[in-house]
Motif scaffolding. Structure first.
Motif, PDB file in Angstrom:
ATOM      1  N   PHE A  54       0.775  -1.140  -0.007  1.00 49.35           N
ATOM      2  CA  PHE A  54      -0.075   0.045  -0.093  1.00 49.35           C
ATOM      3  C   PHE A  54       1.009   1.256   0.141  1.00 49.35           C
ATOM      4  N   PRO A  55       1.978   1.393   0.545  1.00 46.34           N
ATOM      5  CA  PRO A  55       2.706   2.683   0.557  1.00 46.34           C
ATOM      6  C   PRO A  55       3.114   2.858  -0.748  1.00 46.34           C
ATOM      7  N   LEU A  56       3.327   1.956  -1.786  1.00 44.35           N
ATOM      8  CA  LEU A  56       3.824   2.254  -2.972  1.00 44.35           C
ATOM      9  C   LEU A  56       2.653   2.354  -3.910  1.00 44.35           C
ATOM     10  N   LEU A  57       1.225   2.075  -3.708  1.00 37.88           N
ATOM     11  CA  LEU A  57       0.383   1.975  -4.433  1.00 37.88           C
ATOM     12  C   LEU A  57      -0.725   2.960  -4.351  1.00 37.88           C
ATOM     13  N   PHE A  58      -0.695   3.248  -2.887  1.00 34.06           N
ATOM     14  CA  PHE A  58      -2.041   4.091  -2.579  1.00 34.06           C
ATOM     15  C   PHE A  58      -1.603   5.456  -1.995  1.00 34.06           C
ATOM     16  N   PHE A  59      -0.345   5.755  -1.776  1.00 32.33           N
ATOM     17  CA  PHE A  59      -0.041   6.940  -0.964  1.00 32.33           C
ATOM     18  C   PHE A  59       1.337   7.702  -1.687  1.00 32.33           C
ATOM     19  N   ARG A  60       0.931   9.059  -1.814  1.00 29.96           N
ATOM     20  CA  ARG A  60       2.148   9.610  -2.516  1.00 29.96           C
ATOM     21  C   ARG A  60       2.776  10.523  -1.383  1.00 29.96           C
ATOM     22  N   THR A  61       4.026  10.244  -0.937  1.00 26.91           N
ATOM     23  CA  THR A  61       4.739  11.311  -0.091  1.00 26.91           C
ATOM     24  C   THR A  61       6.050  11.385  -0.621  1.00 26.91           C
ATOM     25  N   ALA A  62       6.819  12.264  -0.039  1.00 29.53           N
ATOM     26  CA  ALA A  62       8.146  12.700  -0.317  1.00 29.53           C
ATOM     27  C   ALA A  62       9.105  11.486   0.050  1.00 29.53           C
ATOM     28  N   THR A 121      -6.000   1.982  -7.643  1.00 31.94           N
ATOM     29  CA  THR A 121      -4.689   2.724  -7.139  1.00 31.94           C
ATOM     30  C   THR A 121      -4.914   4.089  -7.123  1.00 31.94           C
ATOM     31  N   TYR A 122      -3.858   4.747  -6.467  1.00 32.50           N
ATOM     32  CA  TYR A 122      -3.886   6.105  -6.535  1.00 32.50           C
ATOM     33  C   TYR A 122      -3.613   6.558  -7.971  1.00 32.50           C
ATOM     34  N   GLU A 123      -2.672   5.981  -8.663  1.00 32.13           N
ATOM     35  CA  GLU A 123      -2.445   6.287 -10.084  1.00 32.13           C
ATOM     36  C   GLU A 123      -3.661   6.258 -10.817  1.00 32.13           C
ATOM     37  N   ALA A 124      -4.574   5.482 -10.700  1.00 32.17           N
ATOM     38  CA  ALA A 124      -5.925   5.344 -11.419  1.00 32.17           C
ATOM     39  C   ALA A 124      -6.922   6.456 -11.027  1.00 32.17           C
ATOM     40  N   VAL A 125      -7.259   6.644  -9.650  1.00 32.94           N
ATOM     41  CA  VAL A 125      -8.208   7.571  -9.288  1.00 32.94           C
ATOM     42  C   VAL A 125      -7.722   8.693  -8.335  1.00 32.94           C
ATOM     43  N   GLY A 126      -6.423   8.670  -8.054  1.00 35.87           N
ATOM     44  CA  GLY A 126      -5.895   9.734  -7.073  1.00 35.87           C
ATOM     45  C   GLY A 126      -6.436   9.701  -5.659  1.00 35.87           C
ATOM     46  N   ILE A 127      -6.596  10.860  -5.017  1.00 36.63           N
ATOM     47  CA  ILE A 127      -6.796  10.776  -3.587  1.00 36.63           C
ATOM     48  C   ILE A 127      -8.034   9.809  -3.093  1.00 36.63           C
ATOM     49  N   ALA A 128      -8.798   9.580  -3.955  1.00 37.51           N
ATOM     50  CA  ALA A 128     -10.061   8.642  -3.762  1.00 37.51           C
ATOM     51  C   ALA A 128      -9.241   7.237  -3.319  1.00 37.51           C
ATOM     52  N   ALA A 129      -8.510   6.681  -3.990  1.00 39.02           N
ATOM     53  CA  ALA A 129      -7.827   5.450  -3.422  1.00 39.02           C
ATOM     54  C   ALA A 129      -7.550   5.154  -2.049  1.00 39.02           C
ATOM     55  N   PRO A 130      -6.770   6.145  -1.593  1.00 35.60           N
ATOM     56  CA  PRO A 130      -6.508   5.873   0.081  1.00 35.60           C
ATOM     57  C   PRO A 130      -8.019   6.005   0.689  1.00 35.60           C
ATOM     58  N   ALA A 131      -8.904   7.014   0.367  1.00 34.98           N
ATOM     59  CA  ALA A 131     -10.092   7.271   0.976  1.00 34.98           C
ATOM     60  C   ALA A 131     -10.874   6.011   0.856  1.00 34.98           C
ATOM     61  N   MET A 193       6.235 -15.290  -8.173  1.00 33.58           N
ATOM     62  CA  MET A 193       6.417 -13.987  -9.003  1.00 33.58           C
ATOM     63  C   MET A 193       7.800 -13.244  -8.901  1.00 33.58           C
ATOM     64  N   ASP A 194       8.835 -13.826  -8.088  1.00 34.69           N
ATOM     65  CA  ASP A 194      10.151 -13.511  -8.086  1.00 34.69           C
ATOM     66  C   ASP A 194      10.026 -11.880  -7.464  1.00 34.69           C
ATOM     67  N   TYR A 195       9.243 -11.641  -6.625  1.00 37.14           N
ATOM     68  CA  TYR A 195       9.063 -10.330  -5.845  1.00 37.14           C
ATOM     69  C   TYR A 195      10.145  -9.974  -4.906  1.00 37.14           C
ATOM     70  N   ASP A 196      11.121  -8.994  -4.976  1.00 37.33           N
ATOM     71  CA  ASP A 196      11.660  -8.501  -3.831  1.00 37.33           C
ATOM     72  C   ASP A 196      11.645  -7.365  -3.321  1.00 37.33           C
ATOM     73  N   SER A 197      11.004  -6.861  -2.270  1.00 41.35           N
ATOM     74  CA  SER A 197      10.869  -5.492  -1.915  1.00 41.35           C
ATOM     75  C   SER A 197      11.602  -4.491  -1.912  1.00 41.35           C
ATOM     76  N   THR A 198      12.915  -5.006  -1.814  1.00 40.25           N
ATOM     77  CA  THR A 198      14.107  -4.177  -1.711  1.00 40.25           C
ATOM     78  C   THR A 198      14.582  -3.697  -3.024  1.00 40.25           C
ATOM     79  N   THR A 199      14.291  -4.284  -4.057  1.00 45.32           N
ATOM     80  CA  THR A 199      14.720  -3.989  -5.650  1.00 45.32           C
ATOM     81  C   THR A 199      13.833  -4.256  -6.443  1.00 45.32           C
ATOM     82  N   ALA A 200      12.602  -4.455  -6.226  1.00 43.90           N
ATOM     83  CA  ALA A 200      11.372  -4.504  -7.351  1.00 43.90           C
ATOM     84  C   ALA A 200      11.234  -3.275  -7.770  1.00 43.90           C
ATOM     85  N   PRO A 201      10.995  -3.213  -9.299  1.00 47.34           N
ATOM     86  CA  PRO A 201      10.277  -2.165  -9.938  1.00 47.34           C
ATOM     87  C   PRO A 201       9.004  -1.706  -9.705  1.00 47.34           C
ATOM     88  N   SER A 202       8.590  -0.552  -9.742  1.00 53.58           N
ATOM     89  CA  SER A 202       7.107  -0.005  -9.524  1.00 53.58           C
ATOM     90  C   SER A 202       6.105  -0.848 -10.489  1.00 53.58           C
TER      91      SER A 202
END
Length: 476
Positions: A54-62, A121-131, A193-202
């Motif tokens: 969720f930090p990667l897909l639903f929230f945009r912070t610095a 996700t946030y990319e699809a609907v913006g701030i409505a996603a985390p809401a 799916m060969d997913y590694d949280s420390t190196t996987a692309p978005s």
């Protein structure tokens, strides 16, 4: 007689003492266990995703830390909802009965979890996603607010004389089983799916759609849980309360009028349990798999999930031991010993988890982490297992669902909702040793509550609190 022998004997004789003409003991065990397993599966699926997805897909912070804290804030929304659920489902549980209320709580939790798997996700609907995410999380908490208490009453109000601690522990086993199912599912997906949280692309396939599968799978096990629960009969204690005319119109009003002391005491009895559990599941995951550059340990997500799945077994094994020892030694004495051990464990956080001691990234000492997790999970099982007997013992039948649910879920706000957030801040500012001091403070609150309580293991649930009397039954 050894504890292991006691455990074997209790399981072998679990069908004795079932209410005549009512649900069999094994049906009660399966119904209380399956329901809480599903509830905790749903809850843990969100907890895992709140750290890794969720930090990667639903929230945009610095910063990464900012996104993590925002995600953990939605994790905490459920704990605000849980007391609301305890009042709502407690009202119907104490008026209409345990069975129908348990079905409703399961449906609420299950539907919300499936819908999380369908959210944009946030990319699809913006701030409505985390809401939308926060709304579904609220509904999850609403359902869980009514689930635990009903399952505990189902087991405890059908228990054998002198064995209520053990017979009531079955709903507690839903916690480690649900954890294993949810995190096992995530582990299989990340490996496949060969997913590694420390190196996987978005744009990794796991982040694109793989994370949704555990939430959608919830629909299958919800159907299983509903099928089991529809076969139940009402508990004998509630039927007798109906026959006596003890059912009240407004249980929440009645519980605050007659049982405010047990409400406060029960809440603080659970505070250390909740704090320990969410430190050992949610916070430790974020601290372990986060990036080294952000002050975390940088352990691979796959590697750490393996550690969690191994050590959760200590949680499962110690739950029935807790029930047996709580019956043998008494709730007060047993929990006092365990809570004192939690204080000592809190003092060890800096020793086990300091980056200078445990290492970071590929150099992290997973054996050291495993030992730390084994100790924490074993203590968790010991403190958690007896609570499903203890909290209902504090209240009379006509407000037992409401009272135990409110205490359990208000404790979740004080000891769980803020625990990952506070721990993340403390670890980032002062190091992991400060997180251990936080656990010690919560354990001292529980010790203070234990000092004020009387022993409850010999109370007759059917009469406690009625007409101001307390009946103590002789144990053979």
């Amino acid at each position: 007689m050894s504890t292991a022998t006691d455990l074997t004997n209790d399981v072998m004789t679990a069908d004795r003492g079932a209410p005549a003409g009512g649900s069999s003991a094994w049906r009660i065990i399966v119904s209380s266990l399956v329901g809480t397993t599903i509830e905790f599966y749903d809850f843990y699926a969100y907890a895992t995703a709140a750290i890794s997805v969720f930090p990667l897909l639903f929230f945009r912070t610095a910063t990464d830390t900012g996104a993590l804290l925002a995600s953990l804030a939605t994790f905490g929304v459920a704990f605000v909802a849980r007391p609301v659920g305890s009042v709502l489902f407690g009202h119907f549980g104490d008026r209409a009965g345990r069975k129908a209320t348990l079905v409703a709580s399961l449906l609420t939790m299950g539907i919300a979890t499936v819908l999380i798997g369908l959210l944009p996700t946030y990319e699809a609907v913006g701030i409505a996603a985390p809401a939308f995410l926060a709304l579904m999380r609220f509904c999850q908490g609403l359902g869980l607010g009514g689930e635990w208490s009903g399952a505990s009453l189902l087991a405890g109000e059908n228990s054998r004389p002198g064995k209520r601690g053990f017979d009531s522990m079955w709903p507690q086993l839903g916690a480690p089983i649900g954890f294993l199912l949810a995190n096992g599912f995530f582990l299989l997906l990340t490996v496949a799916m060969d997913y590694d949280s420390t190196t996987a692309p978005s744009n990794h396939v796991f982040l694109a759609w793989g994370w949704r599968l555990p939430f959608l799978f919830s629909a299958v096990i919800v159907v299983l849980g509903l099928w089991v629960r529809f076969t139940l009969d009402e508990t004998p204690s509630f039927r007798r309360a109906q026959q006596r005319g003890d059912v009240v119109k407004a249980p929440v009003v009645e519980v605050f009028r007659t049982s405010w002391g047990p409400l406060v005491r029960g809440t603080f009895l659970m505070v250390a349990t909740y704090t320990l559990f969410y430190l050992m599941t949610t916070w430790i995951l974020s601290y372990s798999i986060g990036k080294v550059g952000s002050g975390f340990l940088g352990i691979g997500y796959h590697d750490f999930l393996v550690v969690q799945l191994i050590t959760i077994c200590a949680f499962a094994v110690t739950i029935p031991i807790s029930g047996i020892l709580g019956d043998r030694w008494g709730r007060k004495r047993f929990l006092t010993i365990v809570t004192a051990a939690i204080v000592l464990f809190g003092a060890s956080f800096g020793f086990f988890l300091s980056p200078e001691r445990i290492g970071t990234g590929s150099d992290a000492n997973l054996v050291r982490m495993t030992v730390f997790m084994l100790i924490g999970m074993a203590l968790m099982g010991l403190t958690f297992g007896i609570q499903s007997a203890l909290l209902p013992e504090l209240f009379p039948t006509n407000v037992r669902y409401t009272g135990s649910a409110i205490s359990y879920n208000v404790a979740s706000i004080l000891g769980a909702s803020v625990a990952p957030f506070i721990a993340a801040w403390l670890a980032g500012r002062f190091g992991p040793g400060a997180v251990g001091l936080y656990l010690i403070a919560m354990a001292l609150c529980t010790l203070a509550s234990l000092v004020t309580m009387r022993e409850t293991k010999d109370l007759d649930l059917d009469t406690v609190g009625r007409d101001g009397t307390v009946v103590v039954v002789a144990q053979g």
